[in-house]
Write a protein that holds these residues in place. Sequence first.
Motif, PDB file in Angstrom:
ATOM      1  N   ALA A 431      14.874  11.874  28.172  1.00  0.00           N
ATOM      2  CA  ALA A 431      16.220  11.997  28.412  1.00  0.00           C
ATOM      3  C   ALA A 431      16.650  13.295  27.590  1.00  0.00           C
ATOM      4  O   ALA A 431      17.495  14.302  27.704  1.00  0.00           O
ATOM      5  N   GLU A 432      16.199  13.146  26.159  1.00  0.00           N
ATOM      6  CA  GLU A 432      16.382  14.297  25.309  1.00  0.00           C
ATOM      7  C   GLU A 432      15.976  15.793  25.666  1.00  0.00           C
ATOM      8  O   GLU A 432      16.633  16.736  25.424  1.00  0.00           O
ATOM      9  N   LEU A 433      15.002  15.780  26.352  1.00  0.00           N
ATOM     10  CA  LEU A 433      14.440  17.004  26.953  1.00  0.00           C
ATOM     11  C   LEU A 433      15.347  17.570  27.920  1.00  0.00           C
ATOM     12  O   LEU A 433      15.630  18.759  28.103  1.00  0.00           O
ATOM     13  N   GLY A 434      15.889  16.570  28.853  1.00  0.00           N
ATOM     14  CA  GLY A 434      16.574  17.027  29.948  1.00  0.00           C
ATOM     15  C   GLY A 434      17.939  17.487  29.334  1.00  0.00           C
ATOM     16  O   GLY A 434      18.251  18.595  29.905  1.00  0.00           O
ATOM     17  N   LEU A 435      18.518  17.055  28.469  1.00  0.00           N
ATOM     18  CA  LEU A 435      19.571  17.489  27.624  1.00  0.00           C
ATOM     19  C   LEU A 435      19.367  18.863  26.963  1.00  0.00           C
ATOM     20  O   LEU A 435      20.238  19.722  27.269  1.00  0.00           O
ATOM     21  N   PHE A 436      18.112  19.163  26.343  1.00  0.00           N
ATOM     22  CA  PHE A 436      17.970  20.348  25.764  1.00  0.00           C
ATOM     23  C   PHE A 436      17.919  21.389  26.767  1.00  0.00           C
ATOM     24  O   PHE A 436      18.253  22.524  26.522  1.00  0.00           O
ATOM     25  N   VAL A 437      17.146  21.147  27.965  1.00  0.00           N
ATOM     26  CA  VAL A 437      17.157  22.098  29.058  1.00  0.00           C
ATOM     27  C   VAL A 437      18.342  22.571  29.603  1.00  0.00           C
ATOM     28  O   VAL A 437      18.694  23.745  29.942  1.00  0.00           O
ATOM     29  N   PHE A 438      19.206  21.718  29.765  1.00  0.00           N
ATOM     30  CA  PHE A 438      20.631  21.950  30.025  1.00  0.00           C
ATOM     31  C   PHE A 438      21.328  22.533  29.284  1.00  0.00           C
ATOM     32  O   PHE A 438      21.951  23.822  29.802  1.00  0.00           O
ATOM     33  N   SER A 439      21.246  22.464  27.947  1.00  0.00           N
ATOM     34  CA  SER A 439      21.901  23.342  26.922  1.00  0.00           C
ATOM     35  C   SER A 439      21.228  24.891  26.819  1.00  0.00           C
ATOM     36  O   SER A 439      22.126  25.690  26.623  1.00  0.00           O
ATOM     37  N   LEU A 440      19.800  24.713  27.119  1.00  0.00           N
ATOM     38  CA  LEU A 440      19.357  26.067  26.988  1.00  0.00           C
ATOM     39  C   LEU A 440      19.834  26.876  28.308  1.00  0.00           C
ATOM     40  O   LEU A 440      20.129  28.160  27.981  1.00  0.00           O
ATOM     41  N   ALA A 441      19.814  26.323  29.349  1.00  0.00           N
ATOM     42  CA  ALA A 441      20.430  26.870  30.559  1.00  0.00           C
ATOM     43  C   ALA A 441      21.883  27.390  30.372  1.00  0.00           C
ATOM     44  O   ALA A 441      22.172  28.768  30.579  1.00  0.00           O
ATOM     45  N   GLY A 442      22.619  26.630  29.750  1.00  0.00           N
ATOM     46  CA  GLY A 442      23.948  26.979  29.330  1.00  0.00           C
ATOM     47  C   GLY A 442      23.894  28.326  28.489  1.00  0.00           C
ATOM     48  O   GLY A 442      24.923  29.200  28.717  1.00  0.00           O
ATOM     49  N   ALA A 443      23.253  28.259  27.541  1.00  0.00           N
ATOM     50  CA  ALA A 443      23.117  29.634  26.639  1.00  0.00           C
ATOM     51  C   ALA A 443      22.669  30.763  27.193  1.00  0.00           C
ATOM     52  O   ALA A 443      23.098  31.732  26.796  1.00  0.00           O
ATOM     53  N   VAL A 444      21.696  30.624  28.252  1.00  0.00           N
ATOM     54  CA  VAL A 444      20.953  31.773  28.958  1.00  0.00           C
ATOM     55  C   VAL A 444      22.009  32.168  29.776  1.00  0.00           C
ATOM     56  O   VAL A 444      22.460  33.544  29.827  1.00  0.00           O
ATOM     57  N   ALA A 445      22.995  31.567  30.468  1.00  0.00           N
ATOM     58  CA  ALA A 445      23.981  31.774  31.379  1.00  0.00           C
ATOM     59  C   ALA A 445      25.121  32.422  30.583  1.00  0.00           C
ATOM     60  O   ALA A 445      25.681  33.535  30.929  1.00  0.00           O
ATOM     61  N   GLY A 446      25.229  32.132  29.085  1.00  0.00           N
ATOM     62  CA  GLY A 446      26.431  32.763  28.329  1.00  0.00           C
ATOM     63  C   GLY A 446      25.753  34.000  27.947  1.00  0.00           C
ATOM     64  O   GLY A 446      26.530  35.107  27.746  1.00  0.00           O
ATOM     65  N   VAL A 447      24.607  34.318  27.584  1.00  0.00           N
ATOM     66  CA  VAL A 447      24.090  35.502  27.208  1.00  0.00           C
ATOM     67  C   VAL A 447      24.178  36.393  28.283  1.00  0.00           C
ATOM     68  O   VAL A 447      24.485  37.655  28.058  1.00  0.00           O
ATOM     69  N   ALA A 448      23.786  35.980  29.460  1.00  0.00           N
ATOM     70  CA  ALA A 448      23.894  36.890  30.716  1.00  0.00           C
ATOM     71  C   ALA A 448      25.299  37.308  30.860  1.00  0.00           C
ATOM     72  O   ALA A 448      25.723  38.511  31.340  1.00  0.00           O
ATOM     73  N   ALA A 449      26.307  36.427  30.792  1.00  0.00           N
ATOM     74  CA  ALA A 449      27.638  36.723  30.795  1.00  0.00           C
ATOM     75  C   ALA A 449      28.200  37.760  29.910  1.00  0.00           C
ATOM     76  O   ALA A 449      28.895  38.628  30.223  1.00  0.00           O
TER      77      ALA A 449
END
Length: 457
Positions: A431-449
């Motif tokens: 479950a924690e890995l899933g939350l980390f992947v979600f936060s990492l995806a949000g960070a990548v989207a933020g950097v791209a934006a």
Amino acid sequence: MVVGSMVGAGVFSLPRRFAQETGVAGALIAWAVAGAGMLMLAFVFQLLAVRRPDLDAGVYAYAKAGFGEYPGFFSAFGYWASACVGNVTYWVLIMSTVGALAPALGDGDTVLAVALSSVGLWAFFLLIRRGVKEAAAINKIVTVAKIVPILFFIVLALFYLDPSVFADNFGGADYAGSLFDQVRGTMLATVFVFLGVEGASVYSRHARRREDVGRATVLGFLSVFSVFASVTIVSYGIMPMGEIAELRQPSMAGVLEHEVGTWGRVFISVGLIVSVLGAYLAWTLMAAEVLYVAAQDDDMPRFLGRSTDQDVPVPALVATTLLTQVVLIATLFSDDAFNFALDLTSALSLIPFLLAAAYAVKLLVPRDAPGGRSGRSRDLTYAVLATVYTAFLLYAAGLKYVLVSFIIYAPATVLFAMARREQGRRVFSRAELGLFVFSLAGAVAGVAALATGAVSI
């Protein structure tokens, strides 16, 4: 601690911030919504202090108890990061205030302003390094001193209030959108000024009686709320809101100068500097406390859990000062350094607040909730309303600040991994890995934006 940490830079910026978004009607609704929502959150911290007296460091401890170690880590880091970013607003506002006399300081975002702020930043580090008790004693004196000019402003503004100007500002200006959009536009500002309502909970391990934690939270909130709302509303009776919206920060000084002349700006400016330095002291103490307690609970690397004989968590204090320094330098690249730091502070704090409120709901749903059945239905109502309110705030913050928050959250997982490795444990559960992947995806989207210009700071 509650009053000292809530009354800081935000109150002096309220006239302009509200005038940029809404008129009197929208401001009254915004304060009603924010006041009711934050009161529910204050009640949540009060009831949790009584029902779970074993949990220290408030916001962080409640998230961990309710949802596990990784969400608890996110809450601790997010709350700490929001305090560090919030500290940047204090230095920006001080330099902007002095910048009215020294143009080289600009609006607090020039190279000279950042350099001078950095000197002050590390001077405070050395002060707090000497001992928490000394710093807390200074905070008591400063808290009293900074309330006086704010109350003086309210009384003078009431005396000079022009009913016709107030009436013209009632419905808002041409640049304001719908009433809903006006109210939504003020929400992050209200969150920022109310940060600190949880101050007694953060420092709960030092309380002689747990009941005092809840009592201080509610009384501190109610007294400060009346001051914040008054500062905003009376300003609409002094100047057209379009003119207030164009004032340099601190806008409270500009409003008073409009009525009484230069001495009004000087008086408020001196009060602001005293207020901001006191709030900076309180918030630095609280930020370091959160890291220290998290490390003591093995949710941060062990080096952050060390303290001196004077009860000063020096490694946590160093980390707090370093992050503040980094964000301070980042303001050089922002279009509006003060508002950027203010909104990011609010956005970072929302996840810890949401997790604390949601934990209160989870705690009180069972009939055998800790603390007994007495008052359970009432407390559950408070918790549900606080959860709905903080969820609405995340929506009001908008995608921009949520994405920028993830850019800060995701890399912090390195600290979580270090703590797990020190204990010889797996870094993530499934479950924690899933939350980390979600936060990492949000960070990548933020950097791209940011890279594409879709989001700007």
